[in-house]
Design a protein around this motif. Sequence first.
Motif, PDB file in Angstrom:
ATOM      1  N   ALA A   7       0.832  -1.202   0.000  1.00 29.12           N
ATOM      2  CA  ALA A   7       0.000   0.000   0.000  1.00 29.12           C
ATOM      3  C   ALA A   7       0.868   1.254   0.000  1.00 29.12           C
ATOM      4  CB  ALA A   7      -0.938  -0.012   1.190  1.00 29.12           C
ATOM      5  N   ASP A   8       1.997   1.187   0.684  1.00 24.02           N
ATOM      6  CA  ASP A   8       2.964   2.283   0.676  1.00 24.02           C
ATOM      7  C   ASP A   8       4.346   1.687   0.940  1.00 24.02           C
ATOM      8  OD1 ASP A   8       3.590   2.409   3.645  1.00 24.02           O
ATOM      9  OD2 ASP A   8       1.433   2.821   3.685  1.00 24.02           O
ATOM     10  N   LEU A   9       5.382   2.450   0.674  1.00 23.95           N
ATOM     11  CA  LEU A   9       6.739   1.917   0.803  1.00 23.95           C
ATOM     12  C   LEU A   9       7.192   1.769   2.246  1.00 23.95           C
ATOM     13  CD1 LEU A   9       8.518   3.621  -2.220  1.00 23.95           C
ATOM     14  CD2 LEU A   9       7.591   1.308  -2.037  1.00 23.95           C
ATOM     15  N   ALA A  10       6.411   2.275   3.198  1.00 24.88           N
ATOM     16  CA  ALA A  10       6.717   2.040   4.616  1.00 24.88           C
ATOM     17  C   ALA A  10       6.314   0.618   5.021  1.00 24.88           C
ATOM     18  CB  ALA A  10       6.000   3.059   5.493  1.00 24.88           C
ATOM     19  N   SER A  11       5.465  -0.010   4.220  1.00 29.95           N
ATOM     20  CA  SER A  11       5.087  -1.406   4.465  1.00 29.95           C
ATOM     21  C   SER A  11       6.249  -2.296   4.049  1.00 29.95           C
ATOM     22  CB  SER A  11       3.852  -1.783   3.647  1.00 29.95           C
ATOM     23  OG  SER A  11       2.779  -0.931   3.936  1.00 29.95           O
ATOM     24  N   THR A  12       6.527  -3.311   4.838  1.00 28.51           N
ATOM     25  CA  THR A  12       7.595  -4.247   4.493  1.00 28.51           C
ATOM     26  C   THR A  12       7.135  -5.671   4.774  1.00 28.51           C
ATOM     27  OG1 THR A  12       8.605  -4.089   6.681  1.00 28.51           O
ATOM     28  CG2 THR A  12       9.444  -2.598   4.981  1.00 28.51           C
ATOM     29  N   ALA A  13       7.720  -6.599   4.032  1.00 23.81           N
ATOM     30  CA  ALA A  13       7.398  -8.010   4.207  1.00 23.81           C
ATOM     31  C   ALA A  13       8.581  -8.835   3.731  1.00 23.81           C
ATOM     32  CB  ALA A  13       6.139  -8.375   3.427  1.00 23.81           C
ATOM     33  N   ASN A  14       8.518 -10.121   4.029  1.00 27.08           N
ATOM     34  CA  ASN A  14       9.522 -11.079   3.558  1.00 27.08           C
ATOM     35  C   ASN A  14       8.811 -12.267   2.933  1.00 27.08           C
ATOM     36  OD1 ASN A  14      12.305 -10.256   4.522  1.00 27.08           O
ATOM     37  ND2 ASN A  14      11.183 -10.124   6.425  1.00 27.08           N
ATOM     38  N   LEU A  15       9.310 -12.718   1.801  1.00 24.04           N
ATOM     39  CA  LEU A  15       8.921 -14.011   1.246  1.00 24.04           C
ATOM     40  C   LEU A  15       9.874 -15.002   1.891  1.00 24.04           C
ATOM     41  CD1 LEU A  15       7.400 -15.851  -0.703  1.00 24.04           C
ATOM     42  CD2 LEU A  15       8.997 -15.150  -2.493  1.00 24.04           C
ATOM     43  N   VAL A  16       9.324 -15.909   2.688  1.00 22.81           N
ATOM     44  CA  VAL A  16      10.138 -16.745   3.564  1.00 22.81           C
ATOM     45  C   VAL A  16      10.104 -18.209   3.120  1.00 22.81           C
ATOM     46  CG1 VAL A  16      10.442 -17.552   5.944  1.00 22.81           C
ATOM     47  CG2 VAL A  16       9.709 -15.200   5.512  1.00 22.81           C
ATOM     48  N   VAL A  17      11.280 -18.828   3.144  1.00 26.62           N
ATOM     49  CA  VAL A  17      11.425 -20.273   2.978  1.00 26.62           C
ATOM     50  C   VAL A  17      12.039 -20.789   4.274  1.00 26.62           C
ATOM     51  CG1 VAL A  17      12.562 -22.127   1.701  1.00 26.62           C
ATOM     52  CG2 VAL A  17      11.791 -20.080   0.492  1.00 26.62           C
ATOM     53  N   THR A  18      11.346 -21.710   4.927  1.00 28.70           N
ATOM     54  CA  THR A  18      11.826 -22.282   6.184  1.00 28.70           C
ATOM     55  C   THR A  18      11.828 -23.793   6.074  1.00 28.70           C
ATOM     56  OG1 THR A  18      10.869 -20.468   7.453  1.00 28.70           O
ATOM     57  CG2 THR A  18      11.408 -22.439   8.665  1.00 28.70           C
ATOM     58  N   ILE A  19      12.862 -24.406   6.604  1.00 26.00           N
ATOM     59  CA  ILE A  19      12.903 -25.856   6.760  1.00 26.00           C
ATOM     60  C   ILE A  19      12.981 -26.101   8.255  1.00 26.00           C
ATOM     61  CG2 ILE A  19      14.149 -27.983   6.254  1.00 26.00           C
ATOM     62  CD1 ILE A  19      15.220 -26.502   3.727  1.00 26.00           C
ATOM     63  N   ASP A  20      11.951 -26.772   8.777  1.00 25.61           N
ATOM     64  CA  ASP A  20      11.848 -27.003  10.219  1.00 25.61           C
ATOM     65  C   ASP A  20      12.183 -28.438  10.573  1.00 25.61           C
ATOM     66  OD1 ASP A  20      11.094 -24.437  10.725  1.00 25.61           O
ATOM     67  OD2 ASP A  20       9.005 -24.883  11.141  1.00 25.61           O
ATOM     68  N   SER A  21      12.825 -28.583  11.707  1.00 26.60           N
ATOM     69  CA  SER A  21      13.144 -29.886  12.273  1.00 26.60           C
ATOM     70  C   SER A  21      12.510 -29.953  13.653  1.00 26.60           C
ATOM     71  CB  SER A  21      14.659 -30.048  12.372  1.00 26.60           C
ATOM     72  OG  SER A  21      14.990 -31.109  13.232  1.00 26.60           O
ATOM     73  N   PRO A  25      13.560 -24.132  13.640  1.00 27.82           N
ATOM     74  CA  PRO A  25      14.073 -23.862  12.297  1.00 27.82           C
ATOM     75  C   PRO A  25      15.457 -24.468  12.064  1.00 27.82           C
ATOM     76  CG  PRO A  25      13.401 -21.828  13.392  1.00 27.82           C
ATOM     77  CD  PRO A  25      13.327 -22.924  14.394  1.00 27.82           C
ATOM     78  N   PHE A  26      15.576 -25.221  10.982  1.00 26.63           N
ATOM     79  CA  PHE A  26      16.866 -25.741  10.532  1.00 26.63           C
ATOM     80  C   PHE A  26      17.484 -24.694   9.596  1.00 26.63           C
ATOM     81  CE2 PHE A  26      19.153 -28.317   7.245  1.00 26.63           C
ATOM     82  CZ  PHE A  26      20.157 -28.821   8.052  1.00 26.63           C
ATOM     83  N   ILE A  27      16.633 -24.117   8.739  1.00 22.02           N
ATOM     84  CA  ILE A  27      17.022 -23.049   7.812  1.00 22.02           C
ATOM     85  C   ILE A  27      15.893 -22.031   7.779  1.00 22.02           C
ATOM     86  CG2 ILE A  27      17.385 -22.481   5.361  1.00 22.02           C
ATOM     87  CD1 ILE A  27      19.749 -23.911   6.505  1.00 22.02           C
ATOM     88  N   TRP A  28      16.225 -20.753   7.778  1.00 20.24           N
ATOM     89  CA  TRP A  28      15.257 -19.667   7.586  1.00 20.24           C
ATOM     90  C   TRP A  28      15.871 -18.724   6.571  1.00 20.24           C
ATOM     91  CZ3 TRP A  28      14.612 -14.472   7.441  1.00 20.24           C
ATOM     92  CH2 TRP A  28      13.326 -13.965   7.604  1.00 20.24           C
ATOM     93  N   HIS A  29      15.166 -18.503   5.454  1.00 18.41           N
ATOM     94  CA  HIS A  29      15.663 -17.612   4.397  1.00 18.41           C
ATOM     95  C   HIS A  29      14.550 -16.650   4.024  1.00 18.41           C
ATOM     96  CE1 HIS A  29      17.962 -16.325   0.911  1.00 18.41           C
ATOM     97  NE2 HIS A  29      16.883 -16.511   0.170  1.00 18.41           N
ATOM     98  N   GLY A  30      14.807 -15.348   4.141  1.00 14.10           N
ATOM     99  CA  GLY A  30      13.810 -14.341   3.820  1.00 14.10           C
ATOM    100  C   GLY A  30      14.251 -13.448   2.666  1.00 14.10           C
ATOM    101  N   ILE A  31      13.342 -13.211   1.743  1.00 13.97           N
ATOM    102  CA  ILE A  31      13.571 -12.293   0.633  1.00 13.97           C
ATOM    103  C   ILE A  31      12.826 -11.007   0.986  1.00 13.97           C
ATOM    104  CG2 ILE A  31      13.282 -11.911  -1.836  1.00 13.97           C
ATOM    105  CD1 ILE A  31      12.977 -15.035  -2.034  1.00 13.97           C
TER     106      ILE A  31
END
Length: 85
Positions: A7-21, A25-31
């Motif tokens: 909605a505006d550039l002050a909004s932020t988010a991450n596209l997240v890939v997680t592998i859980d054990s 979390p075993f791996i957490w990767h955020g774009i």
Amino acid sequence: KAWIKLADLASTANLVVTIDSTGAPFIWHGIRTEDYITESNTWTELDEVFQFPKGIKPDYHLLVYVWNNSKGQVMVDDLGFEIAE
């Protein structure tokens, strides 16, 4: 990958890939959206190749999601992923 609109550039988010054990979390990767999106109210595709590390066991879980880490509006469409060898 996902199409994301802020909605505006002050909004932020991450596209997240997680592998859980077993719940941890075993791996957490955020774009980060701020690395891709330069205009508000415009659909932008976030797409990145993620290479799985060695040591993943069959009972681990793969999670792919969008995490809104701001109070702003984040819209998501066509969230998906592909696994290739």
